[in-house]
Scaffold this motif. Structure first.
Motif, PDB file in Angstrom:
ATOM      1  N   ASP A   1     -23.265 -20.079 -30.479  1.00  0.00           N
ATOM      2  CA  ASP A   1     -21.821 -20.056 -30.721  1.00  0.00           C
ATOM      3  C   ASP A   1     -21.180 -21.288 -30.106  1.00  0.00           C
ATOM      4  N   GLY A   2     -20.429 -22.023 -30.920  1.00  0.00           N
ATOM      5  CA  GLY A   2     -19.732 -23.200 -30.426  1.00  0.00           C
ATOM      6  C   GLY A   2     -18.235 -23.078 -30.618  1.00  0.00           C
ATOM      7  N   LEU A   3     -17.480 -23.274 -29.552  1.00  0.00           N
ATOM      8  CA  LEU A   3     -16.023 -23.301 -29.649  1.00  0.00           C
ATOM      9  C   LEU A   3     -15.605 -24.724 -29.987  1.00  0.00           C
ATOM     10  N   VAL A   4     -14.881 -24.907 -31.084  1.00  0.00           N
ATOM     11  CA  VAL A   4     -14.487 -26.237 -31.540  1.00  0.00           C
ATOM     12  C   VAL A   4     -13.036 -26.490 -31.138  1.00  0.00           C
ATOM     13  N   VAL A   5     -12.764 -27.655 -30.570  1.00  0.00           N
ATOM     14  CA  VAL A   5     -11.431 -27.966 -30.058  1.00  0.00           C
ATOM     15  C   VAL A   5     -11.121 -29.432 -30.343  1.00  0.00           C
ATOM     16  N   ASN A   6      -9.860 -29.722 -30.562  1.00  0.00           N
ATOM     17  CA  ASN A   6      -9.403 -31.108 -30.723  1.00  0.00           C
ATOM     18  C   ASN A   6      -9.804 -31.937 -29.507  1.00  0.00           C
ATOM     19  N   ASP A   7     -10.232 -33.169 -29.737  1.00  0.00           N
ATOM     20  CA  ASP A   7     -10.758 -33.982 -28.641  1.00  0.00           C
ATOM     21  C   ASP A   7      -9.719 -34.301 -27.567  1.00  0.00           C
ATOM     22  N   ALA A   8      -8.490 -34.616 -27.968  1.00  0.00           N
ATOM     23  CA  ALA A   8      -7.454 -34.891 -26.968  1.00  0.00           C
ATOM     24  C   ALA A   8      -7.112 -33.633 -26.177  1.00  0.00           C
ATOM     25  N   ASP A   9      -7.120 -32.474 -26.846  1.00  0.00           N
ATOM     26  CA  ASP A   9      -6.848 -31.214 -26.149  1.00  0.00           C
ATOM     27  C   ASP A   9      -7.892 -30.963 -25.066  1.00  0.00           C
ATOM     28  N   ALA A  10      -9.162 -31.199 -25.394  1.00  0.00           N
ATOM     29  CA  ALA A  10     -10.228 -30.991 -24.411  1.00  0.00           C
ATOM     30  C   ALA A  10     -10.039 -31.915 -23.212  1.00  0.00           C
ATOM     31  N   ALA A  11      -9.725 -33.179 -23.482  1.00  0.00           N
ATOM     32  CA  ALA A  11      -9.504 -34.131 -22.393  1.00  0.00           C
ATOM     33  C   ALA A  11      -8.305 -33.721 -21.539  1.00  0.00           C
ATOM     34  N   GLY A  12      -7.259 -33.231 -22.186  1.00  0.00           N
ATOM     35  CA  GLY A  12      -6.073 -32.797 -21.452  1.00  0.00           C
ATOM     36  C   GLY A  12      -6.363 -31.635 -20.525  1.00  0.00           C
ATOM     37  N   VAL A  13      -7.131 -30.669 -20.999  1.00  0.00           N
ATOM     38  CA  VAL A  13      -7.495 -29.517 -20.167  1.00  0.00           C
ATOM     39  C   VAL A  13      -8.301 -29.975 -18.950  1.00  0.00           C
ATOM     40  N   ALA A  14      -9.240 -30.882 -19.167  1.00  0.00           N
ATOM     41  CA  ALA A  14     -10.056 -31.374 -18.053  1.00  0.00           C
ATOM     42  C   ALA A  14      -9.221 -32.142 -17.037  1.00  0.00           C
ATOM     43  N   GLU A  15      -8.332 -33.003 -17.512  1.00  0.00           N
ATOM     44  CA  GLU A  15      -7.488 -33.768 -16.595  1.00  0.00           C
ATOM     45  C   GLU A  15      -6.525 -32.864 -15.831  1.00  0.00           C
ATOM     46  N   ALA A  16      -6.027 -31.824 -16.499  1.00  0.00           N
ATOM     47  CA  ALA A  16      -5.100 -30.912 -15.829  1.00  0.00           C
ATOM     48  C   ALA A  16      -5.803 -30.096 -14.753  1.00  0.00           C
ATOM     49  N   GLU A  17      -7.050 -29.745 -15.001  1.00  0.00           N
ATOM     50  CA  GLU A  17      -7.787 -28.894 -14.063  1.00  0.00           C
ATOM     51  C   GLU A  17      -8.447 -29.693 -12.941  1.00  0.00           C
ATOM     52  N   PHE A  18      -9.060 -30.818 -13.286  1.00  0.00           N
ATOM     53  CA  PHE A  18      -9.877 -31.546 -12.313  1.00  0.00           C
ATOM     54  C   PHE A  18      -9.494 -33.012 -12.142  1.00  0.00           C
ATOM     55  N   GLY A  19      -8.587 -33.508 -12.952  1.00  0.00           N
ATOM     56  CA  GLY A  19      -8.315 -34.933 -12.947  1.00  0.00           C
ATOM     57  C   GLY A  19      -6.971 -35.305 -12.368  1.00  0.00           C
ATOM     58  N   ALA A  20      -6.221 -36.077 -13.140  1.00  0.00           N
ATOM     59  CA  ALA A  20      -5.001 -36.709 -12.633  1.00  0.00           C
ATOM     60  C   ALA A  20      -3.874 -35.729 -12.352  1.00  0.00           C
ATOM     61  N   ALA A  21      -3.868 -34.573 -13.003  1.00  0.00           N
ATOM     62  CA  ALA A  21      -2.754 -33.642 -12.818  1.00  0.00           C
ATOM     63  C   ALA A  21      -2.878 -32.841 -11.533  1.00  0.00           C
ATOM     64  N   GLY A  22      -4.101 -32.675 -11.034  1.00  0.00           N
ATOM     65  CA  GLY A  22      -4.269 -31.924  -9.796  1.00  0.00           C
ATOM     66  C   GLY A  22      -3.758 -30.508  -9.888  1.00  0.00           C
ATOM     67  N   ALA A  23      -4.007 -29.822 -11.023  1.00  0.00           N
ATOM     68  CA  ALA A  23      -3.571 -28.431 -11.241  1.00  0.00           C
ATOM     69  C   ALA A  23      -2.054 -28.285 -11.094  1.00  0.00           C
ATOM     70  N   ARG A  24      -1.299 -29.309 -11.466  1.00  0.00           N
ATOM     71  CA  ARG A  24       0.162 -29.286 -11.349  1.00  0.00           C
ATOM     72  C   ARG A  24       0.768 -28.259 -12.299  1.00  0.00           C
ATOM     73  N   ALA A  25       1.753 -27.517 -11.812  1.00  0.00           N
ATOM     74  CA  ALA A  25       2.496 -26.581 -12.653  1.00  0.00           C
ATOM     75  C   ALA A  25       3.499 -27.354 -13.503  1.00  0.00           C
ATOM     76  N   GLY A  26       4.063 -26.668 -14.495  1.00  0.00           N
ATOM     77  CA  GLY A  26       5.046 -27.290 -15.354  1.00  0.00           C
ATOM     78  C   GLY A  26       4.421 -27.864 -16.606  1.00  0.00           C
ATOM     79  N   VAL A  27       5.062 -28.891 -17.163  1.00  0.00           N
ATOM     80  CA  VAL A  27       4.647 -29.472 -18.433  1.00  0.00           C
ATOM     81  C   VAL A  27       3.937 -30.804 -18.178  1.00  0.00           C
ATOM     82  N   VAL A  28       2.674 -30.862 -18.587  1.00  0.00           N
ATOM     83  CA  VAL A  28       1.872 -32.083 -18.436  1.00  0.00           C
ATOM     84  C   VAL A  28       1.504 -32.585 -19.833  1.00  0.00           C
ATOM     85  N   LEU A  29       1.770 -33.853 -20.072  1.00  0.00           N
ATOM     86  CA  LEU A  29       1.411 -34.473 -21.343  1.00  0.00           C
ATOM     87  C   LEU A  29       0.329 -35.513 -21.101  1.00  0.00           C
ATOM     88  N   LEU A  30      -0.803 -35.366 -21.805  1.00  0.00           N
ATOM     89  CA  LEU A  30      -1.815 -36.417 -21.834  1.00  0.00           C
ATOM     90  C   LEU A  30      -1.643 -37.200 -23.120  1.00  0.00           C
TER      91      LEU A  30
END
Length: 248
Positions: free
Chosen positions: A104-133
């Motif tokens: 089973d493979g979950l398919v996701v838009n490439d920018a969306d995947a990058a945004g989730v990773a950056e929000a969780e582990f990258g530049a956003a530092g798990a910041r609350a509110g609205v984050v735009l990548l």
């Protein structure tokens, strides 16, 4: 589900290469060196899925996985196709991957995947509110994260700006094509990000794409009210984000 000691697997499909690796979901890092195989030509769904299976098999990965794709993705169906074969349009990509890989493979838009990773582990530092990548490359890809939750398939690179599709004026490819210096490109980006700010009022803007490595050269020429930072995970962001989303 807890991610402590958990491994996931991410695949990042691009127009020129398909990359994959197991991911340490607690640390947000690749657990092993990634494998890259050139994207088959023609890049039909079946040919690409076969390459995905090869990567999974190289690692002996038997479970479910996450898979990025350069397209709008709705419930496993790819609605568009950027830099890949047009047969992907309206393709049930999840079903094709399941049939050919046996997983089973979950398919996701490439920018969306990058945004989730950056929000969780990258530049956003798990910041609350609205984050735009925003990824600035051949085009402008975007991901919107609200209080840690992805709003999928935003296409803010295609907003109308001064009568043009925004990415044709402000993407890194436009800078190259028109031989703009950093200051000239900065003016374009200021117009673009001001437009986006007035629509979304983000708390943070993360800039990805290859040009993020040169952030110090062009960012002084971009004026926004929103704090702007470069992406941190770079080429690993898609793999990490895909694995995170597949894990749930």
């Amino acid at each position: 589900m807890s991610r402590k000691h958990a491994l996931g697997f991410g695949i990042d499909i691009g127009g020129s290469g398909i990359k994959g690796a197991p991911v340490d979901l607690a640390r947000g890092k690749l657990a092993e060196d990634r494998v890259r195989i050139p994207t088959p030509q023609p890049s039909t769904p079946e040919a690409v899925a076969d390459t995905v299976a090869q990567i999974l098999d190289q690692f002996g990965w038997k479970g479910s996985f996450g898979c990025t794709f350069p397209a709008v993705v709705q419930h496993g169906v790819t609605r568009t196709a950027a830099n890949v074969d047009p047969s992907w349009v309206d393709c049930d990509a999840a079903a094709v991957l399941r049939k050919i890989t046996g997983r089973d493979g979950l398919v996701v838009n490439d920018a969306d995947a990058a945004g989730v990773a950056e929000a969780e582990f990258g530049a956003a530092g798990a910041r609350a509110g609205v984050v735009l990548l925003a990824t600035l490359g051949t085009g402008i890809g975007t991901a919107l994260i609200v209080d840690g939750h992805l709003v999928p398939n935003t296409e803010f690179g295609h907003l109308e700006l001064d009568g043009h599709d925004a990415e044709t004026r402000a993407a890194d490819s436009a800078r190259d094509r028109e031989d703009l210096d950093w200051a000239q490109w900065g003016e374009r980006l200021t117009r673009y990000f001001t437009h986006v700010e007035n629509l979304l009022w983000p708390d943070l803007i993360i800039v990805g794409g290859g040009v993020s490595k040169k952030f110090d050269k062009w960012s002084p020429h971009v004026h926004t009210r929103t704090p702007m930072v470069p992406a941190k995970l770079l080429n690993e962001a898609g793999i990490i984000g895909a694995a995170l989303l597949a894990h749930g």
